[in-house]
Motif scaffolding. Structure first.
Motif, PDB file in Angstrom:
ATOM      1  N   VAL A  19      45.522  48.489  34.159  1.00 38.74           N
ATOM      2  CA  VAL A  19      44.280  48.898  34.824  1.00 38.74           C
ATOM      3  C   VAL A  19      43.083  48.625  33.914  1.00 38.74           C
ATOM      4  N   ARG A  20      43.203  48.948  32.616  1.00 34.39           N
ATOM      5  CA  ARG A  20      42.087  48.717  31.680  1.00 34.39           C
ATOM      6  C   ARG A  20      41.744  47.231  31.588  1.00 34.39           C
ATOM      7  N   LEU A  21      42.770  46.385  31.492  1.00 26.94           N
ATOM      8  CA  LEU A  21      42.525  44.952  31.404  1.00 26.94           C
ATOM      9  C   LEU A  21      41.936  44.422  32.711  1.00 26.94           C
ATOM     10  N   PHE A  22      42.418  44.912  33.835  1.00 25.27           N
ATOM     11  CA  PHE A  22      41.848  44.506  35.117  1.00 25.27           C
ATOM     12  C   PHE A  22      40.357  44.835  35.156  1.00 25.27           C
ATOM     13  N   LYS A  23      40.007  46.061  34.806  1.00 19.83           N
ATOM     14  CA  LYS A  23      38.598  46.476  34.851  1.00 19.83           C
ATOM     15  C   LYS A  23      37.750  45.682  33.868  1.00 19.83           C
ATOM     16  N   ALA A  24      38.298  45.387  32.681  1.00 23.23           N
ATOM     17  CA  ALA A  24      37.544  44.628  31.678  1.00 23.23           C
ATOM     18  C   ALA A  24      37.227  43.222  32.191  1.00 23.23           C
ATOM     19  N   VAL A  25      38.176  42.571  32.825  1.00 20.92           N
ATOM     20  CA  VAL A  25      37.961  41.208  33.326  1.00 20.92           C
ATOM     21  C   VAL A  25      37.122  41.225  34.598  1.00 20.92           C
ATOM     22  N   ASN A  26      37.457  42.106  35.533  1.00 24.10           N
ATOM     23  CA  ASN A  26      36.815  42.110  36.841  1.00 24.10           C
ATOM     24  C   ASN A  26      35.386  42.638  36.803  1.00 24.10           C
ATOM     25  N   SER A  27      35.052  43.497  35.849  1.00 22.89           N
ATOM     26  CA  SER A  27      33.711  44.091  35.816  1.00 22.89           C
ATOM     27  C   SER A  27      32.693  43.214  35.090  1.00 22.89           C
ATOM     28  N   ARG A  28      33.132  42.265  34.296  1.00 24.06           N
ATOM     29  CA  ARG A  28      32.207  41.370  33.580  1.00 24.06           C
ATOM     30  C   ARG A  28      31.861  40.200  34.514  1.00 24.06           C
ATOM     31  N   ARG A  29      30.700  40.293  35.106  1.00 20.36           N
ATOM     32  CA  ARG A  29      30.308  39.306  36.114  1.00 20.36           C
ATOM     33  C   ARG A  29      29.445  38.205  35.507  1.00 20.36           C
ATOM     34  N   SER A  30      29.634  37.020  36.020  1.00 19.34           N
ATOM     35  CA  SER A  30      28.823  35.866  35.645  1.00 19.34           C
ATOM     36  C   SER A  30      28.523  35.091  36.917  1.00 19.34           C
ATOM     37  N   PRO A  31      27.253  34.803  37.174  1.00 18.69           N
ATOM     38  CA  PRO A  31      26.938  34.030  38.383  1.00 18.69           C
ATOM     39  C   PRO A  31      27.586  32.646  38.368  1.00 18.69           C
ATOM     40  N   TYR A  32      27.765  32.075  37.180  1.00 21.43           N
ATOM     41  CA  TYR A  32      28.401  30.756  37.076  1.00 21.43           C
ATOM     42  C   TYR A  32      29.888  30.840  37.415  1.00 21.43           C
ATOM     43  N   LEU A  33      30.558  31.856  36.871  1.00 22.36           N
ATOM     44  CA  LEU A  33      31.980  32.023  37.183  1.00 22.36           C
ATOM     45  C   LEU A  33      32.184  32.394  38.643  1.00 22.36           C
ATOM     46  N   ASP A  34      31.291  33.227  39.170  1.00 27.53           N
ATOM     47  CA  ASP A  34      31.388  33.576  40.598  1.00 27.53           C
ATOM     48  C   ASP A  34      31.343  32.309  41.453  1.00 27.53           C
ATOM     49  N   LYS A  35      30.392  31.436  41.153  1.00 31.99           N
ATOM     50  CA  LYS A  35      30.240  30.199  41.919  1.00 31.99           C
ATOM     51  C   LYS A  35      31.449  29.281  41.695  1.00 31.99           C
ATOM     52  N   PHE A  36      31.876  29.148  40.444  1.00 34.53           N
ATOM     53  CA  PHE A  36      33.020  28.302  40.107  1.00 34.53           C
ATOM     54  C   PHE A  36      34.274  28.762  40.855  1.00 34.53           C
ATOM     55  N   TYR A  37      34.570  30.059  40.773  1.00 33.61           N
ATOM     56  CA  TYR A  37      35.808  30.553  41.374  1.00 33.61           C
ATOM     57  C   TYR A  37      35.761  30.606  42.892  1.00 33.61           C
ATOM     58  N   ARG A  38      34.600  30.633  43.495  1.00 30.89           N
ATOM     59  CA  ARG A  38      34.533  30.587  44.963  1.00 30.89           C
ATOM     60  C   ARG A  38      35.183  29.308  45.504  1.00 30.89           C
TER      61      ARG A  38
END
Length: 192
Positions: A19-38
């Motif tokens: 759960v801690r690792l999930f929250k650490a990865v999922n809560s750190r947002r980047s507009p570039y990564l958001d666009k890339f992963y879409r």
């Protein structure tokens, strides 16, 4: 009538590091990564297989394609069995404040996208040059990371899916000779 379950659908949230690792990865947002992963996340879906087949044929000819097919069949049999045995819910159903970048259905554990990507990678280990193997490793790691970043899976889902993919690729190699023998028998019967 509620079903009686041996394995609760929320067992993964009891694993604290998960759960801690999930929250650490999922809560750190980047507009570039958001666009890339879409867009990039789609390369973890099995419908992209036609994009990869020519690469496997170039590096290993028919043997690589037979190996890949055998390995993907193993992955395709193992994954649903585990998914419907555990029937674990998605992080967005169990946790608050999950950034979910794609619609999700089916069950969470393990990650089928990670299993698919790591099956492709592990089969390429037997045929590719070092640089194509490196590209396939980066591809598989990006798919795995993206599953958590996009909120679709817990890290444990990705780890187990990756292990299944790696194992299927290795097992597919050891099944290659018997499968090729069966295919030769089938084709020789057609010629007579």
């Amino acid at each position: 009538m509620s079903e009686k379950r041996i394995i609760p659908p929320n067992w993964e949230i009891k694993i604290k590091w998960n759960v801690r690792l999930f929250k650490a990865v999922n809560s750190r947002r980047s507009p570039y990564l958001d666009k890339f992963y879409r867009y990039f996340f789609r390369l973890g879906k099995s419908y992209t297989l036609p994009l990869f087949l020519p690469v496997f044929f170039i590096y290993g000819k028919w043997e690589a394609l037979i190996h890949l097919t055998t390995s993907l069949l193993l992955t395709g049999i193992i994954m649903p069995v585990i998914k419907y045995t555990f029937r674990h819910q998605r992080p967005s159903k169990l946790l608050d404040d999950v950034y979910l970048l794609e619609p999700v259905g089916f069950k969470s554990f393990p990650s089928a996208d990670a299993a698919y990507a790591f099956t492709l990678f592990s089969v390429m280990l037997f045929y590719g040059s070092w640089w194509i193997i490196l590209i396939m490793l980066v591809y598989a790691l990006l798919i795995g990371y993206g599953r958590v970043y996009m909120g679709a899976h817990f890290p444990l889902d990705v780890i187990v899916g990756s292990f299944i993919g790696l194992s299927a690729g290795i097992c597919g190699y050891f099944l290659l000779a018997p499968v090729e023998s069966i295919l030769l028998d089938i084709f020789s019967n057609f010629q007579h």
